[in-house]
Design an enzyme around this catalytic site. Structure first.
Site, PDB file in Angstrom:
ATOM      1  N   THR B 185       0.880  -1.189   0.000  1.00  0.00           N
ATOM      2  CA  THR B 185       0.000   0.000   0.000  1.00  0.00           C
ATOM      3  C   THR B 185       0.915   1.237   0.000  1.00  0.00           C
ATOM      4  O   THR B 185       1.387   1.642  -1.048  1.00  0.00           O
ATOM      5  CB  THR B 185      -0.972   0.015   1.208  1.00  0.00           C
ATOM      6  OG1 THR B 185      -0.238  -0.153   2.418  1.00  0.00           O
ATOM      7  CG2 THR B 185      -2.011  -1.079   1.089  1.00  0.00           C
ATOM      8  N   LYS B 211       4.030  -6.633   4.166  1.00  0.00           N
ATOM      9  CA  LYS B 211       3.815  -5.211   3.894  1.00  0.00           C
ATOM     10  C   LYS B 211       3.394  -4.546   5.192  1.00  0.00           C
ATOM     11  O   LYS B 211       2.888  -5.208   6.114  1.00  0.00           O
ATOM     12  CB  LYS B 211       2.778  -5.003   2.793  1.00  0.00           C
ATOM     13  CG  LYS B 211       1.378  -5.527   3.033  1.00  0.00           C
ATOM     14  CD  LYS B 211       0.476  -4.644   3.845  1.00  0.00           C
ATOM     15  CE  LYS B 211       0.354  -3.288   3.202  1.00  0.00           C
ATOM     16  NZ  LYS B 211      -0.385  -2.373   4.112  1.00  0.00           N
ATOM     17  N   THR B 235      -2.108  -1.744   7.947  1.00  0.00           N
ATOM     18  CA  THR B 235      -2.140  -3.191   8.194  1.00  0.00           C
ATOM     19  C   THR B 235      -0.809  -3.878   7.935  1.00  0.00           C
ATOM     20  O   THR B 235      -0.082  -3.562   7.000  1.00  0.00           O
ATOM     21  CB  THR B 235      -3.211  -3.865   7.309  1.00  0.00           C
ATOM     22  OG1 THR B 235      -4.485  -3.432   7.733  1.00  0.00           O
ATOM     23  CG2 THR B 235      -3.151  -5.376   7.357  1.00  0.00           C
ATOM     24  N   GLU B 325       5.924   4.430   7.839  1.00  0.00           N
ATOM     25  CA  GLU B 325       5.589   5.796   7.408  1.00  0.00           C
ATOM     26  C   GLU B 325       6.296   6.816   8.292  1.00  0.00           C
ATOM     27  O   GLU B 325       6.142   6.813   9.501  1.00  0.00           O
ATOM     28  CB  GLU B 325       4.074   6.021   7.488  1.00  0.00           C
ATOM     29  CG  GLU B 325       3.321   5.369   6.351  1.00  0.00           C
ATOM     30  CD  GLU B 325       1.808   5.542   6.460  1.00  0.00           C
ATOM     31  OE1 GLU B 325       1.348   6.206   7.392  1.00  0.00           O
ATOM     32  OE2 GLU B 325       1.105   4.994   5.593  1.00  0.00           O
TER      33      GLU B 325
END
Lengths: 463, 463
Positions: B185, B211, B235, B325
């Site tokens: 993602t 991921k 997730t 992130e």
């Protein structure tokens, strides 16, 4: 989901929203609303570098009655020296103390034996300010510190400051304000509140001051007095003074209840300090000859006092959130329909500390998915009346945003089903400085309220 | 303490550190290291807007033996439809499944009955790709989704994509890479690893992909199979494939152990997703005629397999932290000297999620006070062998920073006493991309390791 930007692949420049000044939350109060029988001051003793900034404060009860004292302290394992010393004094004195001495700029935490010696020295210096005839106990004041940790206090300067404080002790607004200023670290304004209330036709007064800014996620338990213990760095410190007469036991029980629903229900950054302390003194100076309020002898008066103290503590606690480091939003998180107060409180705390929720609040993004994920991330607790552990039922959960301007709430999830959200209306609410998030679990009757703020750029930069 | 700036009193402009590309962590792997008996692919089905980006992946076991399957799922109360469906399949099939189907771009979470129907439809479409002769079960593949929550899947596109996947199924590096890409993602690179290992002289292979990026603080429990339940939004998703033969029970037990020490020991932002899922398949294709590894019949082989699986899971888990992130630092938090593994793990988790610790890491500030406050903020748990609850002893606690370049560690607190820290040396360590924080409680023999990252500006901006 909006992406302000996804990832910084090179040195980037970002324009940051203004954080408006919060100084308007501090305003003069009429002298008549301050409790009788207290003398206070704050002065610059030299703990802080900047000349003239108060860093030592003294609060003394001058009542000719006994003064009850109670406290809640941080539950952190690394309790600072002033926490350990104040807890010991309350225990030794059976819940009596006639004053509070505080310094800001240095927390006297992780300072070993020297730290304890210094805290006791502060107590003795403050006790020396009390009229000798009134002191029933050798250690008749409590002590608090806030500031840098791992450094010893500049104790000679502090003791000198405490001695000098006798020159400026007073009971008018400016004396109360000086004391409140002595609590401040990264706070942008002094936090002082006062109110009057009546029980059984008699008028009493409550006044208090606190400080916060960073490392604010208190979890405080009652003092280790014989009747009922606990610990809080920037730190939450607060002092509440009343001229009601309350028994030591009932004062501690009322404070423990109030702290759970006020200071233990706020979060700025989710981190618990080693110094968090809330002290309450009740000196009985309002009315001559009145009996101490006690839960056993007059439960009605006790409940009324507990209610007043809780509402006042909520006011003081909210000020800390509003002035939290990096805060641009004041967000009330309400969790209702829970099987127990504990569950409602735990879920409200989890939502209030979620980094993804707090960054979405800053981004004014109606991201109910993050709220839901936080809500579901902790297990519910077993009910005392049953061996069965309640479970969240996703089909019963509703989430709304609640504006602070009295306009209608915006449901975003109803009974587990996402609503078709009016994005314009969502933005209207989330652009407000104050708003609420309401989560209804739909499986019980209990409710808890938490007060939190967003995570802004300033949070990342403020140490 | 350094102050980059204290408070933004007006619109300010800040220059942000570069976040270097992490793409070098993805590199070609030799085909010989991939497990035998698997066909894979990934393709663009149209869930994501950007043309050509894989958003549907299929993994099939072609082994003529039975394939064991085990999974750990998020413990979040709002489990997404694919989590509920996969859990049910594992239970119905007694721990057997021959494949995995995955989509990215939409999480199929908070989607009610339609969501469950869609997840089952994905399973049936993937089962149709298996040679009919090999399928013992109607629902012989597991399903995973990741992406936006509260939206229904574009199921027609996805089903069409699953059908089309038969055109590009393969077993070479590019097939494995396509599958890994289908998981992504906000990840900046595909996360694919492979290794070989030997048990009893026989060579086996392990390969896997995962991921992460955001909403990464997994707490996953085992599937609700008859022998032992649990759930994970961006997730954490992962698939681990081996050509060893392992009994369903032992595969689940080994995975549960491995996940606790890998995926359940990482945090990016402290938030737990509704979709977190780790699946492992073991198809026995490495050696003909070999018996399934089982803890009861061959404990030595089982322990060897569990150890390999755990080390491999740690490798995959670390990749997620490295690509978190807003992450600019990769920080290993080790808590040792604890009375129990649970305490060591809880404290390491608390340090790894503290906003004040993570902003200090970003600021390259050796703020051990924040580490200590986080360490002391949670109570220890009672020991099973005694009614006494262990307590942290502040005089026994030591904290060090551990460089990643092999140079000596830097003690900052020893036995509760602050060291006179060499600030230049501290800066040298904290400027590294990788370093460690070591907390020794000094009251026990247990140890846990956690992997986390800093909070940078990018974190605030990434939704």
């Amino acid at each position: 989901m909006s992406h302000l930007f996804k990832r910084l692949s090179s040195t980037a420049t970002v324009t940051i929203k203004a954080t408006p000044s919060k100084a308007h939350h501090h305003a003069p109060l009429p002298s008549s609303s301050f409790p009788k029988g207290y003398l206070l001051t704050g002065l610059h003793a030299g703990v802080k570098k900047k000349a003239g900034v108060p860093d030592v404060g003294v609060i003394l009860s001058t009542s000719d009655k006994q003064t009850s004292a109670a406290a809640c302290f941080t539950r952190n394992a690394f309790k600072a020296a002033p926490v350990l010393v104040s807890d010991q004094i309350l225990s030794q004195n059976g819940g009596r103390a006639r004053g509070i001495v505080v310094n800001s700029g240095c927390a006297n935490a992780v300072t070993g034996k020297q730290g304890l010696d210094d805290a006791w020295a502060m107590v003795r210096a403050a006790v020396a300010l009390l009229p000798a005839s009134q002191s029933k106990h050798e250690h008749d004041t409590l002590v608090m510190s806030t500031g840098v940790i791992g450094q010893n206090l500049p104790i000679a300067k502090i003791l000198s400051g405490i001695r000098d404080s006798s020159n400026t002790l007073g009971s008018d607004f400016s004396a109360w304000e000086r004391a409140a200023q002595a609590f401040m670290t990264t706070d942008t304004f002094p936090k002082l509140r006062a109110r009057t209330f009546k029980i059984g036709g008699v008028e009493y007064r409550l006044a208090g001051m606190d400080k916060g800014a960073g490392m604010i996620h208190p979890d405080m338990g009652p003092a280790s007095t014989s009747f009922s213990s606990g610990q809080l760095h920037a730190t939450l410190l607060g002092a509440i003074l009343t001229d009601a007469a309350v028994s030591p036991r009932s004062l501690q029980n009322a404070l423990t209840y109030a702290v759970e629903r006020s200071f233990n229900s706020i979060s700025v950054d989710g981190d618990m300090s080693t110094n968090d302390t809330i002290v309450v003194l009740a000196n009985g100076a309002a009315a001559t000859g009145s009996k101490e309020i006690d839960e056993a002898t007059d439960p009605e008066a006790y409940e009324a006092f507990k209610k007043e103290l809780t509402a006042f503590a909520v006011d003081l606690a909210k000020l800390v959130v509003r002035d939290g480091e990096g805060a641009t939003k004041f967000v009330t998180v309400i969790v209702k329909g829970a099987p127990s107060y504990k569950d409602a409180h735990s879920i409200a705390s989890r939502i209030s500390t979620s980094a993804l929720v707090k960054t979405a609040l800053y981004g004014e993004d109606a991201n109910w998915g993050r709220i839901l994920a936080a809500t579901g991330s902790i297990p519910l607790s077993p009910l005392p009346t049953s061996s069965e552990v309640p479970q969240i039922d996703p089909t019963k959960v509703s989430v709304s945003f609640v504006p602070s301007d009295g306009s209608s709430t915006l449901p975003v999830l109803v009974g587990g089903e996402p609503e078709n959200v009016d994005e314009v209306r969502a933005k209207e609410i989330l652009e407000q400085e104050d708003f609420g998030v309401l989560v209804d679990l739909g499986i019980g009757a209990e409710e808890a309220t938490y007060w939190t703020c967003d995570f802004s750029y300033a949070r990342i930069c403020t140490h």
